[in-house]
Write a protein that holds these residues in place. Sequence first.
Motif, PDB file in Angstrom:
ATOM      1  N   UNK A  92       0.846  -1.190   0.000  1.00 41.09           N
ATOM      2  CA  UNK A  92       0.000   0.000   0.000  1.00 41.09           C
ATOM      3  C   UNK A  92       0.878   1.235   0.000  1.00 41.09           C
ATOM      4  N   UNK A  93       0.584   2.187  -0.883  1.00 39.89           N
ATOM      5  CA  UNK A  93       1.271   3.469  -0.865  1.00 39.89           C
ATOM      6  C   UNK A  93       0.290   4.535  -0.397  1.00 39.89           C
ATOM      7  N   UNK A  94       0.491   5.032   0.818  1.00 40.08           N
ATOM      8  CA  UNK A  94      -0.341   6.093   1.399  1.00 40.08           C
ATOM      9  C   UNK A  94      -1.840   5.801   1.240  1.00 40.08           C
ATOM     10  N   UNK A  95      -2.347   4.731   1.840  1.00 39.90           N
ATOM     11  CA  UNK A  95      -3.759   4.377   1.657  1.00 39.90           C
ATOM     12  C   UNK A  95      -4.732   5.429   2.167  1.00 39.90           C
ATOM     13  N   UNK A  96      -4.344   6.215   3.175  1.00 39.71           N
ATOM     14  CA  UNK A  96      -5.271   7.187   3.767  1.00 39.71           C
ATOM     15  C   UNK A  96      -5.117   8.592   3.200  1.00 39.71           C
ATOM     16  N   UNK A  97      -4.184   8.793   2.274  1.00 38.05           N
ATOM     17  CA  UNK A  97      -3.926  10.142   1.755  1.00 38.05           C
ATOM     18  C   UNK A  97      -5.174  10.726   1.109  1.00 38.05           C
ATOM     19  N   UNK A  98      -5.549  11.932   1.523  1.00 36.30           N
ATOM     20  CA  UNK A  98      -6.666  12.627   0.921  1.00 36.30           C
ATOM     21  C   UNK A  98      -8.040  12.186   1.387  1.00 36.30           C
ATOM     22  N   UNK A  99      -8.100  11.293   2.363  1.00 35.71           N
ATOM     23  CA  UNK A  99      -9.392  10.805   2.836  1.00 35.71           C
ATOM     24  C   UNK A  99      -9.766  11.469   4.161  1.00 35.71           C
ATOM     25  N   UNK A 100     -11.069  11.611   4.394  1.00 33.82           N
ATOM     26  CA  UNK A 100     -11.491  12.165   5.675  1.00 33.82           C
ATOM     27  C   UNK A 100     -11.305  11.111   6.763  1.00 33.82           C
ATOM     28  N   UNK A 101     -11.289  11.490   8.036  1.00 30.98           N
ATOM     29  CA  UNK A 101     -10.973  10.547   9.125  1.00 30.98           C
ATOM     30  C   UNK A 101     -11.872   9.324   9.185  1.00 30.98           C
ATOM     31  N   UNK A 102     -13.160   9.484   8.889  1.00 31.99           N
ATOM     32  CA  UNK A 102     -14.087   8.348   8.951  1.00 31.99           C
ATOM     33  C   UNK A 102     -13.758   7.329   7.863  1.00 31.99           C
ATOM     34  N   UNK A 103     -13.586   7.807   6.633  1.00 32.52           N
ATOM     35  CA  UNK A 103     -13.258   6.912   5.519  1.00 32.52           C
ATOM     36  C   UNK A 103     -11.895   6.260   5.745  1.00 32.52           C
ATOM     37  N   UNK A 104     -10.942   7.036   6.275  1.00 39.08           N
ATOM     38  CA  UNK A 104      -9.617   6.500   6.571  1.00 39.08           C
ATOM     39  C   UNK A 104      -9.704   5.365   7.590  1.00 39.08           C
ATOM     40  N   UNK A 105     -10.517   5.549   8.629  1.00 36.02           N
ATOM     41  CA  UNK A 105     -10.694   4.507   9.646  1.00 36.02           C
ATOM     42  C   UNK A 105     -11.327   3.258   9.045  1.00 36.02           C
ATOM     43  N   UNK A 106     -12.269   3.437   8.117  1.00 37.19           N
ATOM     44  CA  UNK A 106     -12.897   2.290   7.458  1.00 37.19           C
ATOM     45  C   UNK A 106     -11.878   1.507   6.636  1.00 37.19           C
ATOM     46  N   UNK A 107     -10.975   2.235   5.977  1.00 38.78           N
ATOM     47  CA  UNK A 107      -9.944   1.574   5.180  1.00 38.78           C
ATOM     48  C   UNK A 107      -8.974   0.813   6.076  1.00 38.78           C
ATOM     49  N   UNK A 108      -8.654   1.377   7.239  1.00 32.94           N
ATOM     50  CA  UNK A 108      -7.800   0.665   8.198  1.00 32.94           C
ATOM     51  C   UNK A 108      -8.435  -0.662   8.614  1.00 32.94           C
ATOM     52  N   UNK A 109      -9.718  -0.623   8.915  1.00 28.08           N
ATOM     53  CA  UNK A 109     -10.437  -1.840   9.304  1.00 28.08           C
ATOM     54  C   UNK A 109     -10.414  -2.861   8.170  1.00 28.08           C
ATOM     55  N   UNK A 110     -10.557  -2.370   6.951  1.00 23.13           N
ATOM     56  CA  UNK A 110     -10.543  -3.256   5.794  1.00 23.13           C
ATOM     57  C   UNK A 110      -9.190  -3.943   5.644  1.00 23.13           C
ATOM     58  N   UNK A 111      -8.111  -3.206   5.872  1.00 24.01           N
ATOM     59  CA  UNK A 111      -6.768  -3.790   5.791  1.00 24.01           C
ATOM     60  C   UNK A 111      -6.609  -4.901   6.827  1.00 24.01           C
ATOM     61  N   UNK A 112      -7.080  -4.662   8.033  1.00 22.13           N
ATOM     62  CA  UNK A 112      -6.985  -5.673   9.091  1.00 22.13           C
ATOM     63  C   UNK A 112      -7.815  -6.909   8.749  1.00 22.13           C
ATOM     64  N   UNK A 113      -9.001  -6.699   8.183  1.00 20.69           N
ATOM     65  CA  UNK A 113      -9.854  -7.833   7.823  1.00 20.69           C
ATOM     66  C   UNK A 113      -9.230  -8.651   6.694  1.00 20.69           C
ATOM     67  N   UNK A 114      -8.605  -7.950   5.756  1.00 24.10           N
ATOM     68  CA  UNK A 114      -7.957  -8.645   4.644  1.00 24.10           C
ATOM     69  C   UNK A 114      -6.839  -9.555   5.144  1.00 24.10           C
ATOM     70  N   UNK A 115      -6.027  -9.023   6.030  1.00 25.75           N
ATOM     71  CA  UNK A 115      -4.925  -9.837   6.558  1.00 25.75           C
ATOM     72  C   UNK A 115      -5.469 -11.061   7.284  1.00 25.75           C
ATOM     73  N   UNK A 116      -6.531 -10.879   8.077  1.00 22.33           N
ATOM     74  CA  UNK A 116      -7.106 -11.989   8.829  1.00 22.33           C
ATOM     75  C   UNK A 116      -7.728 -13.029   7.896  1.00 22.33           C
ATOM     76  N   UNK A 117      -8.411 -12.563   6.854  1.00 22.43           N
ATOM     77  CA  UNK A 117      -9.139 -13.482   5.972  1.00 22.43           C
ATOM     78  C   UNK A 117      -8.238 -14.160   4.953  1.00 22.43           C
ATOM     79  N   UNK A 118      -7.250 -13.422   4.420  1.00 24.84           N
ATOM     80  CA  UNK A 118      -6.459 -13.938   3.308  1.00 24.84           C
ATOM     81  C   UNK A 118      -5.031 -14.299   3.708  1.00 24.84           C
ATOM     82  N   UNK A 119      -4.648 -14.051   4.960  1.00 31.18           N
ATOM     83  CA  UNK A 119      -3.340 -14.439   5.491  1.00 31.18           C
ATOM     84  C   UNK A 119      -2.176 -13.894   4.660  1.00 31.18           C
ATOM     85  N   UNK A 120      -2.359 -12.702   4.112  1.00 32.60           N
ATOM     86  CA  UNK A 120      -1.295 -12.133   3.294  1.00 32.60           C
ATOM     87  C   UNK A 120      -0.365 -11.261   4.136  1.00 32.60           C
ATOM     88  N   UNK A 121       0.828 -11.050   3.620  1.00 32.84           N
ATOM     89  CA  UNK A 121       1.789 -10.138   4.229  1.00 32.84           C
ATOM     90  C   UNK A 121       1.556  -8.759   3.616  1.00 32.84           C
TER      91      UNK A 121
END
Length: 264
Positions: free
Chosen positions: A166-195
Amino acid sequence: MAEEAAIEVSGLRVAYGGREILKGIDLTVRRGEILVIMGGSGSGKSTFLRQLLGLEKPLAGSVKLLGQDITTIGARQMYALRKNIGVSFQGGALFNSMSVGDNVCLPLREHTELDEATIRIMARMKLEVVNLAGFEDLMPAQLSGGMIKRAALARAIVMDPRLLFFDEPSAGLDPVVSAELDELILRLRAAMRMTIVVVTHELESAFKIADRITFLDRGEILMTGTVEEVRNADNPRIQGLLNRRPEAIELDVDDYLRRLTGRG
């Protein structure tokens, strides 16, 4: 037994026009972890990311992804390796002339021999993962900034990569959308076991998603540690970055004038 490494960087040096940008970087990223790379402007973050993606050749050192040294392997091996790597770029990098669905389908069309019906199903599945189900017929211009980021993420994971950058995933996003993207990253790692490797300057996001954080400064690694270790670091440069303290600027007037006039 030591955890298996997904990425191994050793003695990495990069120079542009005689100016050394990365000065002997050593770093290991464990399989299944989220590593966040941070640093101030000009620290070498973007240069380091390009090296990790194999987009440039270093002056010295090695970069191993999934056990393969990308500084020495051939083009055919690199092409095969890239099928296991997903990249979500800072601006999304969607093709404006293609629908969201076609953007997500593109890697499957380019790199697999799957039939079109299967490709469409896989793309819809990944759009559902990023909460964009039903948006495949829209064009990128019809999406919000946060939706573009999520569509780009769907494209990055459509081939189930083992490594995700990921290159600057939260750049230009408002705090709520940025927090949602953070949650999505965590869910992806848990579900897909990726690095996952994330380059960001957003402290709140880094502290939320990181297993470990690497701080770059002037082309060198100041430290790599857990969020707690980083918070408690006694390094003044790290504390300056964490607390947004500007670095004092010392100006030698005579030297400055000599450089301006070309007499230095």
